[in-house]
Design a protein around this motif. Structure first.
Motif, mmCIF file in Angstrom:
data_model
loop_
_atom_site.group_PDB
_atom_site.id
_atom_site.type_symbol
_atom_site.label_atom_id
_atom_site.label_comp_id
_atom_site.label_asym_id
_atom_site.label_seq_id
_atom_site.Cartn_x
_atom_site.Cartn_y
_atom_site.Cartn_z
ATOM 1 N N THR A 29 0.810 -1.217 0.083
ATOM 2 C CA THR A 29 -0.055 0.113 0.135
ATOM 3 C C THR A 29 0.875 1.268 -0.035
ATOM 4 O O THR A 29 2.022 1.137 0.455
ATOM 5 C CB THR A 29 -0.865 -0.197 1.204
ATOM 6 N N TYR A 30 0.453 2.477 -0.508
ATOM 7 C CA TYR A 30 1.093 3.488 -0.243
ATOM 8 C C TYR A 30 1.537 3.927 1.271
ATOM 9 O O TYR A 30 2.698 4.319 1.300
ATOM 10 C CB TYR A 30 0.081 4.830 -0.473
ATOM 11 N N ASP A 32 2.169 1.442 3.202
ATOM 12 C CA ASP A 32 3.366 0.435 3.470
ATOM 13 C C ASP A 32 4.703 0.949 2.923
ATOM 14 O O ASP A 32 5.738 0.795 3.368
ATOM 15 C CB ASP A 32 3.079 -0.788 2.791
ATOM 16 N N PRO A 42 1.018 8.138 3.240
ATOM 17 C CA PRO A 42 0.338 7.431 1.762
ATOM 18 C C PRO A 42 0.299 8.743 0.666
ATOM 19 O O PRO A 42 0.383 8.374 -0.171
ATOM 20 C CB PRO A 42 -0.869 7.144 2.277
ATOM 21 N N VAL A 62 -0.535 0.213 -4.050
ATOM 22 C CA VAL A 62 -2.116 0.135 -4.126
ATOM 23 C C VAL A 62 -2.600 1.050 -3.088
ATOM 24 O O VAL A 62 -1.887 1.065 -1.959
ATOM 25 C CB VAL A 62 -2.742 -1.267 -4.420
ATOM 26 N N ARG A 63 -3.960 1.133 -3.046
ATOM 27 C CA ARG A 63 -4.923 1.484 -1.964
ATOM 28 C C ARG A 63 -4.952 0.427 -0.766
ATOM 29 O O ARG A 63 -5.000 -0.753 -1.264
ATOM 30 C CB ARG A 63 -6.084 2.044 -2.317
ATOM 31 N N ALA A 64 -5.024 0.816 0.257
ATOM 32 C CA ALA A 64 -5.110 -0.207 1.361
ATOM 33 C C ALA A 64 -6.444 -0.782 1.420
ATOM 34 O O ALA A 64 -6.463 -2.067 1.848
ATOM 35 C CB ALA A 64 -5.144 0.807 2.702
ATOM 36 N N ASP A 65 -7.408 -0.282 0.712
ATOM 37 C CA ASP A 65 -8.582 -1.224 0.715
ATOM 38 C C ASP A 65 -8.761 -2.234 -0.534
ATOM 39 O O ASP A 65 -9.847 -2.757 -0.724
ATOM 40 C CB ASP A 65 -9.909 -0.159 0.553
ATOM 41 N N GLY A 66 -7.774 -2.159 -1.453
ATOM 42 C CA GLY A 66 -7.722 -3.076 -2.338
ATOM 43 C C GLY A 66 -8.500 -2.748 -3.620
ATOM 44 O O GLY A 66 -8.297 -3.436 -4.731
ATOM 45 N N ARG A 100 -11.471 -6.620 -6.717
ATOM 46 C CA ARG A 100 -10.504 -5.981 -5.814
ATOM 47 C C ARG A 100 -9.560 -6.772 -5.544
ATOM 48 O O ARG A 100 -9.535 -8.112 -5.902
ATOM 49 C CB ARG A 100 -11.259 -5.698 -4.262
ATOM 50 N N MET A 103 -6.028 -8.283 -0.101
ATOM 51 C CA MET A 103 -4.858 -7.715 0.254
ATOM 52 C C MET A 103 -4.263 -8.567 1.253
ATOM 53 O O MET A 103 -3.230 -8.518 1.354
ATOM 54 C CB MET A 103 -5.462 -6.604 1.022
ATOM 55 N N ARG A 107 -0.721 -8.520 -0.129
ATOM 56 C CA ARG A 107 0.206 -7.768 0.399
ATOM 57 C C ARG A 107 1.758 -8.194 0.769
ATOM 58 O O ARG A 107 1.945 -9.574 1.349
ATOM 59 C CB ARG A 107 -0.381 -7.272 1.829
#
Length: 116
Positions: A29-30, A32, A42, A62-66, A100, A103, A107
């Motif tokens: 994620t951004y 991460d 992020p 990617v975005r954390a929400d997938g 989606r 994640m 991840r």
């Protein structure tokens, strides 16, 4: 498409270097990426990817929400399918029925040590 400047800001270079480390079929994620670097957040990582990310595997940050990157869903989805990135099928209510990222399985923790 605009050309990259001859020299990138130092932070941008570090963000792009992390994007290149992410293995095929995995994502960060951004947040991460920012945590891995120990600086920024992020939004800063997202800004770097938006401005300079075209030359690296941008679909792996990617975005954390997938949710897939708006406007780039189909391009990203093609990369995810080619690399075997874990996906969750879209629900009926999902716009365009675009899956989606899964994640919990996709991840990457940033471990770059070789496994023996």
């Amino acid at each position: 498409m605009s050309e990259l400047p001859e020299t990138l800001p130092e932070y941008a270079e570090r963000v792009l270097a992390v994007a290149e480390l992410i293995p095929p079929g995995r994502v960060m994620t951004y947040g991460d990426v920012a945590e891995w670097l120990g600086e920024g957040g992020p939004r800063q990582v997202g800004r770097v990817m938006a401005l300079y990310g075209g030359a690296v595997p941008w679909w792996r940050v990617v975005r954390a929400d997938g949710v897939l990157l708006p406007g780039h869903e189909l391009r990203a989805l093609a990369h995810y399918r080619a690399e075997g990135t874990p996906l969750r099928e879209a629900g009926r209510q999902a716009e365009g029925h675009v899956p989606r990222l899964a994640m919990t399985r996709a991840r990457w923790d940033g471990d770059v040590t070789p496994h023996t």
